[in-house]
Design a protein around this motif. Sequence first.
Motif, PDB file in Angstrom:
ATOM      1  N   ARG A 110      49.513  40.931  22.961  1.00 55.18           N
ATOM      2  CA  ARG A 110      49.983  41.236  24.328  1.00 55.18           C
ATOM      3  C   ARG A 110      49.543  40.119  25.275  1.00 55.18           C
ATOM      4  O   ARG A 110      48.357  39.825  25.396  1.00 55.18           O
ATOM      5  N   LEU A 112      49.246  38.871  29.088  1.00 60.81           N
ATOM      6  CA  LEU A 112      49.170  39.549  30.390  1.00 60.81           C
ATOM      7  C   LEU A 112      49.091  38.557  31.545  1.00 60.81           C
ATOM      8  O   LEU A 112      48.381  37.554  31.451  1.00 60.81           O
ATOM      9  N   TYR A 114      48.283  39.048  35.623  1.00 57.86           N
ATOM     10  CA  TYR A 114      47.981  39.896  36.783  1.00 57.86           C
ATOM     11  C   TYR A 114      48.418  39.158  38.028  1.00 57.86           C
ATOM     12  O   TYR A 114      48.170  37.949  38.166  1.00 57.86           O
ATOM     13  N   HIS A 126      44.664  47.198  36.986  1.00 61.93           N
ATOM     14  CA  HIS A 126      44.886  47.853  35.692  1.00 61.93           C
ATOM     15  C   HIS A 126      44.153  49.181  35.792  1.00 61.93           C
ATOM     16  O   HIS A 126      42.946  49.206  35.981  1.00 61.93           O
ATOM     17  N   HIS A 129      41.378  52.736  31.615  1.00 60.42           N
ATOM     18  CA  HIS A 129      41.990  53.277  30.395  1.00 60.42           C
ATOM     19  C   HIS A 129      41.158  52.877  29.180  1.00 60.42           C
ATOM     20  O   HIS A 129      40.315  51.983  29.273  1.00 60.42           O
ATOM     21  N   ASP A 131      41.957  51.622  25.122  1.00 61.06           N
ATOM     22  CA  ASP A 131      43.100  51.110  24.368  1.00 61.06           C
ATOM     23  C   ASP A 131      43.439  52.111  23.261  1.00 61.06           C
ATOM     24  O   ASP A 131      42.565  52.741  22.698  1.00 61.06           O
ATOM     25  N   LEU A 138      40.173  40.487  22.865  1.00 59.66           N
ATOM     26  CA  LEU A 138      40.651  40.072  24.192  1.00 59.66           C
ATOM     27  C   LEU A 138      40.219  38.642  24.499  1.00 59.66           C
ATOM     28  O   LEU A 138      39.033  38.311  24.426  1.00 59.66           O
ATOM     29  N   LEU A 145      37.430  41.758  34.100  1.00 60.77           N
ATOM     30  CA  LEU A 145      37.310  42.934  33.233  1.00 60.77           C
ATOM     31  C   LEU A 145      36.019  43.685  33.539  1.00 60.77           C
ATOM     32  O   LEU A 145      34.957  43.085  33.677  1.00 60.77           O
ATOM     33  N   HIS A 186      37.805  50.837  30.280  1.00 58.82           N
ATOM     34  CA  HIS A 186      37.786  49.563  31.014  1.00 58.82           C
ATOM     35  C   HIS A 186      38.925  49.467  32.016  1.00 58.82           C
ATOM     36  O   HIS A 186      39.858  50.271  31.995  1.00 58.82           O
ATOM     37  N   VAL A 188      40.732  46.265  35.063  1.00 54.69           N
ATOM     38  CA  VAL A 188      40.663  44.905  35.602  1.00 54.69           C
ATOM     39  C   VAL A 188      40.739  44.995  37.113  1.00 54.69           C
ATOM     40  O   VAL A 188      41.625  45.659  37.668  1.00 54.69           O
ATOM     41  N   ARG A 199      45.799  36.130  37.388  1.00 58.17           N
ATOM     42  CA  ARG A 199      44.871  36.113  36.248  1.00 58.17           C
ATOM     43  C   ARG A 199      45.658  36.239  34.951  1.00 58.17           C
ATOM     44  O   ARG A 199      46.566  37.069  34.858  1.00 58.17           O
ATOM     45  N   SER A 201      45.444  36.709  30.659  1.00 60.29           N
ATOM     46  CA  SER A 201      44.642  37.045  29.488  1.00 60.29           C
ATOM     47  C   SER A 201      45.620  37.344  28.360  1.00 60.29           C
ATOM     48  O   SER A 201      46.825  37.486  28.602  1.00 60.29           O
TER      49      SER A 201
END
Length: 266
Positions: A110, A112, A114, A126, A129, A131, A138, A145, A186, A188, A199, A201
Amino acid sequence: MAYDVDKLSELKLNGYKPVGRNFGGLAGQKDGFETYAIPKDGIMDLDGQGSFVRPPVVDKYMNTLKSFVRFVNTATTAIMERISVSLELPEGVGLLDYHRPNVPSPDIIRLLKYHAQDIRERGALHTPHTDLGSLTFLFTRQPGLQILAPNSNEWTWVEPMEDCVIVNLGDMMALLTNDYLRSCLHRVAPLPGQAMPTRYSFAYLVRAENRTPMTGLNSPLIPVKEQEEVLTSDDWIKKKFGVLRLDSRKEGQDWVLTGQDKVLPV
Ligand SMILES: O=C(O)CCC(=O)C(=O)O
Ligand SMILES: [Fe+2]
């Protein structure tokens, strides 16, 4: 929209998610990031997925993606082996049997991005949540994070370190151990007193093979749990996405999003 993740694959394993499609980090708001998912089965040509729909830029990097998947698979096997020994799992019905590298599974890469946010609109881009899969690798060079440790009311920053990857446990590890292992909560967010910068990632999300029963493995350390219904891994993924895509979080669905009941600080 071309390559829309909600149109290309039922389990959202391939394609693009624009900003604002998921439930967001702020009350009544949506998320602040876009993502692009690339499926392991497509990259490795498993389950007849080798010709998966993709833009030319993904096609161009297919060899790099293949080596990356192999690298993460090796690390996954090493981690699963260690955890299996620690959990005293008998051979043949363990974590390794549900995470075989050359067998189809709903793993994804994935990417990402931001979006920058004005300091007056500060919020978590974010939503908190866990995963949904087994392990998350990551990769990022930028801070942002945060994790919420068990029994704590305070978010802790996870600083990116040169040449290091951040590894999280996901919900499938909690489900396969009847919560003996916990998934990591976690989010963001912007750094204190600062606006959120753009950002980037990317993550490799390891998930159990299709149709793995999401119930505790046989180990002297794993508590036995009465379960009315045992979901398969595919059904668990669908259930989690159902909650992520809601406009608001309904009573009783915290667990699906966060892996735990009533843990979010108010
Ligand atoms: O971008 C990050 O640091 C976290 C990404 C994340 O939590 C996710 O993709 O599930
Ligand atoms: Fe995550």
